[in-house]
Scaffold this active site. Structure first.
Site, mmCIF file in Angstrom:
data_model
loop_
_atom_site.group_PDB
_atom_site.id
_atom_site.type_symbol
_atom_site.label_atom_id
_atom_site.label_comp_id
_atom_site.label_asym_id
_atom_site.label_seq_id
_atom_site.Cartn_x
_atom_site.Cartn_y
_atom_site.Cartn_z
ATOM 1 N N LYS A 41 0.821 -1.187 0.000
ATOM 2 C CA LYS A 41 0.000 0.000 0.000
ATOM 3 C C LYS A 41 0.868 1.255 0.000
ATOM 4 O O LYS A 41 0.442 2.328 -0.398
ATOM 5 C CB LYS A 41 -0.876 0.036 1.266
ATOM 6 C CG LYS A 41 -1.765 -1.156 1.445
ATOM 7 C CD LYS A 41 -2.388 -1.107 2.865
ATOM 8 C CE LYS A 41 -3.127 -2.392 3.123
ATOM 9 N NZ LYS A 41 -3.524 -2.519 4.539
ATOM 10 N N GLY A 42 2.097 1.094 0.452
ATOM 11 C CA GLY A 42 2.949 2.246 0.718
ATOM 12 C C GLY A 42 3.232 3.118 -0.491
ATOM 13 O O GLY A 42 3.412 4.325 -0.362
ATOM 14 N N ASP A 101 14.709 -0.718 1.579
ATOM 15 C CA ASP A 101 15.380 -0.892 2.868
ATOM 16 C C ASP A 101 16.450 -1.974 2.680
ATOM 17 O O ASP A 101 17.516 -1.698 2.134
ATOM 18 C CB ASP A 101 14.284 -1.247 3.880
ATOM 19 C CG ASP A 101 14.767 -1.340 5.307
ATOM 20 O OD1 ASP A 101 15.548 -0.497 5.715
ATOM 21 O OD2 ASP A 101 14.342 -2.265 6.018
ATOM 22 N N ARG A 164 -0.041 6.589 7.292
ATOM 23 C CA ARG A 164 0.191 6.613 5.832
ATOM 24 C C ARG A 164 -0.246 7.946 5.233
ATOM 25 O O ARG A 164 0.299 8.399 4.234
ATOM 26 C CB ARG A 164 -0.596 5.494 5.144
ATOM 27 C CG ARG A 164 -0.107 4.096 5.455
ATOM 28 C CD ARG A 164 -0.754 3.100 4.481
ATOM 29 N NE ARG A 164 -0.625 1.725 4.933
ATOM 30 C CZ ARG A 164 0.437 0.944 4.700
ATOM 31 N NH1 ARG A 164 1.460 1.418 4.032
ATOM 32 N NH2 ARG A 164 0.467 -0.292 5.131
#
Ligand code: IMP
Ligand code: MG
Length: 174
Positions: A41-42, A101, A164
């Site tokens: 979703k990010g 990341d 978010r």
């Protein structure tokens, strides 16, 4: 109690930088169309802001992957939760992520998507934490911001599904 959030990148800084990256991508893809793949979703907030600023034709598709792990660390085991709706064959694909990341999610995903015979495949991320990279082979073509190794939220990024919707990037002071 509400968490304390320190602003790392303001809304103005983020939006300005997205404009610069969009201009660069539009130049690089001149004469082509971009098939953007938003990683849910990010990636959703960044994808929208980026897409609005591109001057070449754009189509959009969405994919959701989950990496097994706790709230703040990914385990490296990636599972496709929602696959793309459309074929990638002969398309110029741009994967849009919120943050790279360890690189595990993307290193897995790029291999999967390459097998679908796109004309090209590039990676664009809002944030990169280069210090945390384990999968060194992941090549990021467009990075808005490289940030230090801190857990950030906002602009699509969550902490246990919260924050978010923050219009800036912040650090949760745990
Ligand atoms: P990677 O597979 O380790 O590169 O993990 C990428 C995913 O971990 C991102 O798509 C995020 O969902 C999550 N992630 C990594 N760092 C952060 C952070 O600082 N805040 C929020 N989510 C993060
Ligand atoms: Mg993500």
């Amino acid at each position: 109690m509400a968490d304390k959030i320190r602003v790392l990148l303001s809304e103005e800084e983020v939006n300005h930088r997205i404009g610069e990256i969009a201009a660069q991508i539009s130049r690089d893809y001149d004469g082509k169309a971009i098939h953007m793949i938003c990683i849910l979703k990010g990636g959703v907030f960044f994808t929208c802001e980026l897409a609005k600023r591109l001057t070449v034709p754009v189509s959009l598709d969405f994919m959701s992957v989950s990496s097994y792990g706790d709230d703040t660390k990914s385990s490296g085991v990636v599972r496709i939760v929602k696959d793309l709706d459309e074929s990638l064959k002969n398309k110029d694909v741009l994967i849009v992520e919120d943050i790279i990341d360890s690189g595990r999610t993307l290193s897995y995903l790029i291999e999967v998507l390459k097998q679908r015979e796109p004309a090209s495949i590039r990676l664009c991320t809002l944030l990169d934490k280069p210090e945390r990279r384990i999968k060194k082979q992941v090549k990021v073509d467009y990075t808005c911001f490289s940030i230090p190794d801190e857990f950030v939220v906002g602009y699509g990024l969550d902490y246990a599904q919260k924050y978010r919707n923050l219009p800036y990037i912040g650090v949760v002071e745990l």
